[in-house]
Design a protein around this motif. Structure first.
Motif, short mmCIF file in Angstrom:
data_model
loop_
_atom_site.label_atom_id
_atom_site.label_comp_id
_atom_site.label_asym_id
_atom_site.label_seq_id
_atom_site.Cartn_x
_atom_site.Cartn_y
_atom_site.Cartn_z
N GLY A 1 -35.61 -20.43 13.04
CA GLY A 1 -35.88 -21.53 12.16
C GLY A 1 -36.54 -22.67 12.91
N PHE A 14 -37.62 -24.94 7.86
CA PHE A 14 -37.74 -23.57 7.36
C PHE A 14 -36.89 -22.67 8.25
N TYR A 15 -36.00 -21.96 7.63
CA TYR A 15 -35.14 -21.01 8.34
C TYR A 15 -35.18 -19.68 7.61
N ALA A 16 -35.34 -18.59 8.34
CA ALA A 16 -35.36 -17.26 7.75
C ALA A 16 -34.87 -16.26 8.77
N PRO A 29 -33.02 -10.37 3.40
CA PRO A 29 -33.47 -11.64 3.99
C PRO A 29 -32.61 -12.82 3.55
N GLU A 30 -32.50 -13.80 4.43
CA GLU A 30 -31.87 -15.09 4.13
C GLU A 30 -32.94 -16.14 4.41
N VAL A 31 -33.23 -17.00 3.45
CA VAL A 31 -34.32 -17.97 3.59
C VAL A 31 -33.86 -19.33 3.09
N SER A 32 -34.22 -20.36 3.83
CA SER A 32 -33.94 -21.74 3.43
C SER A 32 -35.14 -22.60 3.82
N ALA A 33 -35.62 -23.41 2.87
CA ALA A 33 -36.74 -24.30 3.16
C ALA A 33 -36.48 -25.66 2.51
N TRP A 49 -33.40 -21.97 -1.54
CA TRP A 49 -32.49 -21.12 -0.77
C TRP A 49 -32.42 -19.75 -1.42
N HIS A 50 -32.56 -18.72 -0.62
CA HIS A 50 -32.35 -17.33 -1.04
C HIS A 50 -31.31 -16.75 -0.09
#
Length: 171
Positions: A1, A14-16, A29-33, A49-50
């Motif tokens: 990230g 952004f973190y993934a 996947p784990e995603v945060s923006a 967030w996913h």
């Protein structure tokens, strides 16, 4: 990230990465923006967030996609108005789905240093049901008013001599 300050008062994060899950194939996947901007008069942010979480009463984890936006306007040191909006999709292990749209209007007023009056009105609209108890969409209105009394740590409500006496200190 990564988190970067794009300009003074403006940040982007952004973190993934992979998330190991015990259902539906193992690795997801784990995603945060987040994009945020703060000035003397306005504070705003947009985020996505996913990922997955656990909800009470629902067996197994649930997949979540959530997007929110908020804007707060500062009108001097005593008045603040804002709005929040968001959309959340929830998907359960056994393929039950729900989508929730929410919006809230918020206001707070601090007439004196230790008192704050806040009010909000929220509207939630839910399509689908992950508990299989509802046959219809749900519309919910929430109106809230609160009074907060919070003395500053550097000040005492009582006069100094009285505060010292209450603490058992002789002056």
């Amino acid at each position: 990230g990564v988190t970067r300050e794009i300009a003074p008062g403006t940040t982007f994060s952004f973190y993934a990465g992979p998330r190991v899950t015990s259902y539906r194939g193992g690795i997801k996947p784990e995603v945060s923006a987040t994009f945020a901007r703060e000035t003397n008069r306005i504070d705003m942010a947009i985020d996505y967030w996913h990922g997955e979480t656990i909800l009470l009463g629902i067996p197994g984890p649930v997949a979540v996609d959530s997007g929110t936006a908020r804007v707060t306007w500062l009108f001097g040191p005593k008045l603040e108005l804002g709005t929040h909006a968001g959309i959340t999709d929830v998907d359960t292990v056994d393929s039950r789905k729900a989508r929730v749209y929410r919006t809230t209007l918020i206001g707070s007023w601090t007439p004196r240093g230790m008192y704050t009056v806040a009010a909000s009105y929220g509207l939630d609209y839910q399509q689908g049901d992950i508990r299989r108890r509802l046959d219809e969409d749900v519309l919910r209105h929430v109106f809230r008013v609160s009074l907060t009394i919070a003395p500053r740590l550097s000040h005492s409500i009582l006069p100094p001599d009285e505060a010292a006496r209450v603490k058992g200190v002789a002056r």
